[in-house]
Design a protein around this motif. Sequence first.
Motif, PDB file in Angstrom:
ATOM      1  N   VAL A 121     -14.811  14.012 -29.790  1.00  0.00           N
ATOM      2  CA  VAL A 121     -13.743  13.090 -30.192  1.00  0.00           C
ATOM      3  C   VAL A 121     -12.606  13.224 -29.172  1.00  0.00           C
ATOM      4  N   PRO A 122     -12.209  12.135 -28.509  1.00  0.00           N
ATOM      5  CA  PRO A 122     -11.138  12.220 -27.513  1.00  0.00           C
ATOM      6  C   PRO A 122      -9.832  12.711 -28.135  1.00  0.00           C
ATOM      7  N   PRO A 123      -8.950  13.317 -27.344  1.00  0.00           N
ATOM      8  CA  PRO A 123      -7.646  13.744 -27.868  1.00  0.00           C
ATOM      9  C   PRO A 123      -6.812  12.541 -28.306  1.00  0.00           C
ATOM     10  N   GLN A 124      -5.871  12.794 -29.208  1.00  0.00           N
ATOM     11  CA  GLN A 124      -4.967  11.723 -29.633  1.00  0.00           C
ATOM     12  C   GLN A 124      -4.215  11.146 -28.437  1.00  0.00           C
ATOM     13  N   PHE A 125      -3.796  12.029 -27.543  1.00  0.00           N
ATOM     14  CA  PHE A 125      -3.143  11.581 -26.320  1.00  0.00           C
ATOM     15  C   PHE A 125      -4.214  11.372 -25.254  1.00  0.00           C
ATOM     16  N   SER A 126      -4.805  10.188 -25.257  1.00  0.00           N
ATOM     17  CA  SER A 126      -5.837   9.838 -24.286  1.00  0.00           C
ATOM     18  C   SER A 126      -5.728   8.355 -23.978  1.00  0.00           C
ATOM     19  N   GLY A 132      -6.738  -2.707 -28.632  1.00  0.00           N
ATOM     20  CA  GLY A 132      -6.032  -3.220 -27.473  1.00  0.00           C
ATOM     21  C   GLY A 132      -4.891  -2.364 -26.956  1.00  0.00           C
ATOM     22  N   GLU A 133      -4.621  -1.240 -27.619  1.00  0.00           N
ATOM     23  CA  GLU A 133      -3.539  -0.354 -27.176  1.00  0.00           C
ATOM     24  C   GLU A 133      -4.087   1.015 -26.822  1.00  0.00           C
ATOM     25  N   ARG A 134      -3.435   1.687 -25.862  1.00  0.00           N
ATOM     26  CA  ARG A 134      -3.849   3.022 -25.473  1.00  0.00           C
ATOM     27  C   ARG A 134      -3.506   4.021 -26.577  1.00  0.00           C
ATOM     28  N   ALA A 135      -4.427   4.949 -26.808  1.00  0.00           N
ATOM     29  CA  ALA A 135      -4.207   5.951 -27.860  1.00  0.00           C
ATOM     30  C   ALA A 135      -2.938   6.748 -27.605  1.00  0.00           C
ATOM     31  N   TYR A 136      -2.639   7.059 -26.318  1.00  0.00           N
ATOM     32  CA  TYR A 136      -1.442   7.864 -26.054  1.00  0.00           C
ATOM     33  C   TYR A 136      -0.158   7.114 -26.376  1.00  0.00           C
ATOM     34  N   ASP A 137      -0.167   5.765 -26.257  1.00  0.00           N
ATOM     35  CA  ASP A 137       1.019   4.987 -26.637  1.00  0.00           C
ATOM     36  C   ASP A 137       1.228   5.041 -28.150  1.00  0.00           C
ATOM     37  N   LEU A 138       0.142   4.930 -28.903  1.00  0.00           N
ATOM     38  CA  LEU A 138       0.237   5.010 -30.356  1.00  0.00           C
ATOM     39  C   LEU A 138       0.687   6.401 -30.781  1.00  0.00           C
ATOM     40  N   ALA A 139       0.150   7.436 -30.106  1.00  0.00           N
ATOM     41  CA  ALA A 139       0.513   8.818 -30.439  1.00  0.00           C
ATOM     42  C   ALA A 139       1.998   9.059 -30.175  1.00  0.00           C
ATOM     43  N   ARG A 140       2.514   8.512 -29.075  1.00  0.00           N
ATOM     44  CA  ARG A 140       3.936   8.688 -28.766  1.00  0.00           C
ATOM     45  C   ARG A 140       4.821   8.017 -29.807  1.00  0.00           C
ATOM     46  N   ASP A 141       4.291   6.951 -30.436  1.00  0.00           N
ATOM     47  CA  ASP A 141       5.041   6.255 -31.489  1.00  0.00           C
ATOM     48  C   ASP A 141       4.886   6.918 -32.853  1.00  0.00           C
ATOM     49  N   GLY A 142       4.181   8.058 -32.874  1.00  0.00           N
ATOM     50  CA  GLY A 142       4.023   8.808 -34.104  1.00  0.00           C
ATOM     51  C   GLY A 142       2.846   8.378 -34.956  1.00  0.00           C
ATOM     52  N   GLU A 143       2.009   7.473 -34.457  1.00  0.00           N
ATOM     53  CA  GLU A 143       0.852   7.012 -35.220  1.00  0.00           C
ATOM     54  C   GLU A 143      -0.342   7.935 -34.987  1.00  0.00           C
ATOM     55  N   LYS A 144      -1.031   8.264 -36.053  1.00  0.00           N
ATOM     56  CA  LYS A 144      -2.254   9.067 -35.940  1.00  0.00           C
ATOM     57  C   LYS A 144      -3.438   8.128 -36.137  1.00  0.00           C
ATOM     58  N   GLU A 146      -7.711   7.310 -35.900  1.00  0.00           N
ATOM     59  CA  GLU A 146      -9.025   7.925 -35.999  1.00  0.00           C
ATOM     60  C   GLU A 146      -9.862   7.473 -34.801  1.00  0.00           C
ATOM     61  N   LEU A 147     -10.018   8.343 -33.832  1.00  0.00           N
ATOM     62  CA  LEU A 147     -10.809   8.018 -32.654  1.00  0.00           C
ATOM     63  C   LEU A 147     -12.275   8.348 -32.913  1.00  0.00           C
ATOM     64  N   LYS A 148     -13.143   7.458 -32.493  1.00  0.00           N
ATOM     65  CA  LYS A 148     -14.572   7.647 -32.742  1.00  0.00           C
ATOM     66  C   LYS A 148     -15.166   8.661 -31.770  1.00  0.00           C
ATOM     67  N   PRO A 149     -16.094   9.489 -32.259  1.00  0.00           N
ATOM     68  CA  PRO A 149     -16.762  10.424 -31.349  1.00  0.00           C
ATOM     69  C   PRO A 149     -17.623   9.674 -30.347  1.00  0.00           C
ATOM     70  N   ARG A 150     -17.766  10.259 -29.174  1.00  0.00           N
ATOM     71  CA  ARG A 150     -18.616   9.663 -28.146  1.00  0.00           C
ATOM     72  C   ARG A 150     -19.535  10.743 -27.593  1.00  0.00           C
TER      73      ARG A 150
END
Length: 319
Positions: A121-126, A132-144, A146-150
């Motif tokens: 599972v990729p890190p929240q900051f990835s 359509g948005e980068r996970a790290y942008d969402l993480a910086r905004d305080g959103e958690k 659920e990233l899918k395993p790869r």
Amino acid sequence: MARRKKGRKVHGWLILDKSYDVGSTEAVSRMRWFAEAQKAGHAGTLDPLATGILPIAFGEATKTVPFVQEGLKTYRFTARWGLRTSTDDREGEVTEESAKRPSREEIEAVLPRFEGEIEQVPPQFSAVLVDGERAYDLARDGEKVELKPRIVDIEELRLVEQPDEDHAVFEAVVGKGTYVRALVRDIAEALGTVAHVSALRRTRVGPFGEEQAVTMEEVTGQPDELRLTPEHRDHERFDGFLVPVGEALADYPKEKVAGFEADRLRSGQGIVLIPPRAKALRAGEAGELDVVLAEDDQGEVALCRLDGLTLQPTKVFVH
């Protein structure tokens, strides 16, 4: 009338040893500016807090970027036991602590679980895209999220040393899409503790290794802290550090072609090889060869596909 591109026609690879606290995009921009190159790109992002191999492609070398990106990468990294951070590296805030410090025997016992094809599972900051948005942008905004395993491929993983009870140094050879931060997070979890990456260095990307790497300071001839001006540019110095375009395809079959064959390939036409040439090129492989680098006495001619006896160009190099 086509608009003329600004800058020099620079072709080749610069194997940059990226320094700490410099982003990949920034490093490419600096080197492109220094070289006054028309076109540049890189083969594999390296976090600002990481150091090591960042291959930068100039001009016609950008056509070979996908092949370098698909290659294996080697990392040397340090896990800091007992502290989980929001970013899974030392840049983030501490979110969890543990008193557990694994022994060498415990570490080596779990490492086989993380070799081969594994789920990660990729890190929240990835840089993974979420709606359509980068996970790290969402993480910086305080959103958690659920990233899918790869599925990722870890060819080799070994414990190098334990400098002290809080740290362990590892080396890993991994395939495309593997996150070292996630690997350390998961190893710690398997050991009943938490951890983050406190140091990370990439020592190889595909065919390019540390033995070819140069720092920005070596390339420019000026200290990194100096603000460079156009007067500092030295094209001859820069070009002397470039690696030929074809070295990106060191692991792929190559075919030497004559002048008239090179002309046909450059014009988009296929050439027919006599059976012994085709057989030697396949070296025991049956069927089609998807990637063959055709070269003449001057260098790279085209990326080709061998179908039967016909060598058909898929990408042509223009120098």
